[in-house]
Scaffold this motif. Sequence first.
Motif, PDB file in Angstrom:
ATOM      1  N   CYS A  96       0.733  -1.158   0.085  1.00 36.11           N
ATOM      2  CA  CYS A  96       0.159  -0.395   0.072  1.00 36.11           C
ATOM      3  C   CYS A  96       0.844   1.053  -0.309  1.00 36.11           C
ATOM      4  O   CYS A  96       1.559   1.055   0.793  1.00 36.11           O
ATOM      5  CB  CYS A  96      -0.927   0.025   1.115  1.00 36.11           C
ATOM      6  SG  CYS A  96      -2.007   1.954   0.988  1.00 36.11           S
ATOM      7  N   CYS A  99       0.422   3.046   3.473  1.00 29.68           N
ATOM      8  CA  CYS A  99       0.654   2.469   4.859  1.00 29.68           C
ATOM      9  C   CYS A  99       1.534   1.567   4.882  1.00 29.68           C
ATOM     10  O   CYS A  99       2.617   1.207   5.673  1.00 29.68           O
ATOM     11  CB  CYS A  99      -0.330   1.880   5.961  1.00 29.68           C
ATOM     12  SG  CYS A  99      -1.268   0.986   5.492  1.00 29.68           S
ATOM     13  N   CYS A 145      -7.149  -1.233   1.234  1.00 28.27           N
ATOM     14  CA  CYS A 145      -6.055  -1.723   2.235  1.00 28.27           C
ATOM     15  C   CYS A 145      -7.136  -1.903   3.729  1.00 28.27           C
ATOM     16  O   CYS A 145      -7.083  -0.606   3.791  1.00 28.27           O
ATOM     17  CB  CYS A 145      -5.416  -0.305   2.573  1.00 28.27           C
ATOM     18  SG  CYS A 145      -3.897  -0.875   4.051  1.00 28.27           S
ATOM     19  N   CYS A 148      -4.914   1.357   6.405  1.00 23.82           N
ATOM     20  CA  CYS A 148      -5.631   2.339   6.447  1.00 23.82           C
ATOM     21  C   CYS A 148      -7.185   2.807   5.393  1.00 23.82           C
ATOM     22  O   CYS A 148      -7.329   4.029   5.780  1.00 23.82           O
ATOM     23  CB  CYS A 148      -4.224   3.503   5.515  1.00 23.82           C
ATOM     24  SG  CYS A 148      -3.802   3.043   4.433  1.00 23.82           S
TER      25      CYS A 148
HETATM   26 ZN    ZN Z   1      -2.543   0.583   3.467  1.00 23.37          ZN
END
Ligand code: ZN
Length: 182
Positions: A96, A99, A145, A148
């Motif tokens: 991601c 994050c 995700c 996050c």
């Molecule tokens: Zn993330």
Amino acid sequence: MRILLSLALLFVLACNSTSQTTASSSDVAAGVTPDLPEYRYDPPAQPGEINRIDTTTKYWKSILTDQEFHVLREDGTEPSFSSPLNDVKEAGVFACRACGLPLFSSSTKFESGTGWPSFYEPINSLYIQQDVDRKFGMERVEVSCARCGGHQGHVFPDGPEPTGLRYCINGAALNFVPEADL
Ligand SMILES: [Zn+2]
């Protein structure tokens, strides 16, 4: 709940301590890609363990380019065939962009012809959140995700074996980490 908030705060503080490596806002405005801070590959200490991150728009804007912010935080879609990650064929992990959670492996990437990075399964189903998306008069399954909440793309039931699924993901939502750097 208080523990979760503390963890989130710790994460933000940890991120801030390494964010000095990002480019200045003037570099971003000039189209210069910021150096990717180390935390953009950040697997959980215990595989499968997810501590949800809930932070501010200001924080996301400080670590993401305008396009990354639009895709990840505003459910945007990059133009097809625009991401350099389309052509990445070497071994590694796609994390991601926001994050650092590792979401997809190069071993499940395939050429879908759509112009977006495509995978037939995530690294860990717990790392992916799926929600029904009824925008634009269509019913699709949105993929985000799980740590996050960053929008990644959508999943469709027309992928190759062994899963028959096609995770159609925005390259702007991902950071490729070559196997040698894992
Ligand atoms: Zn993330």
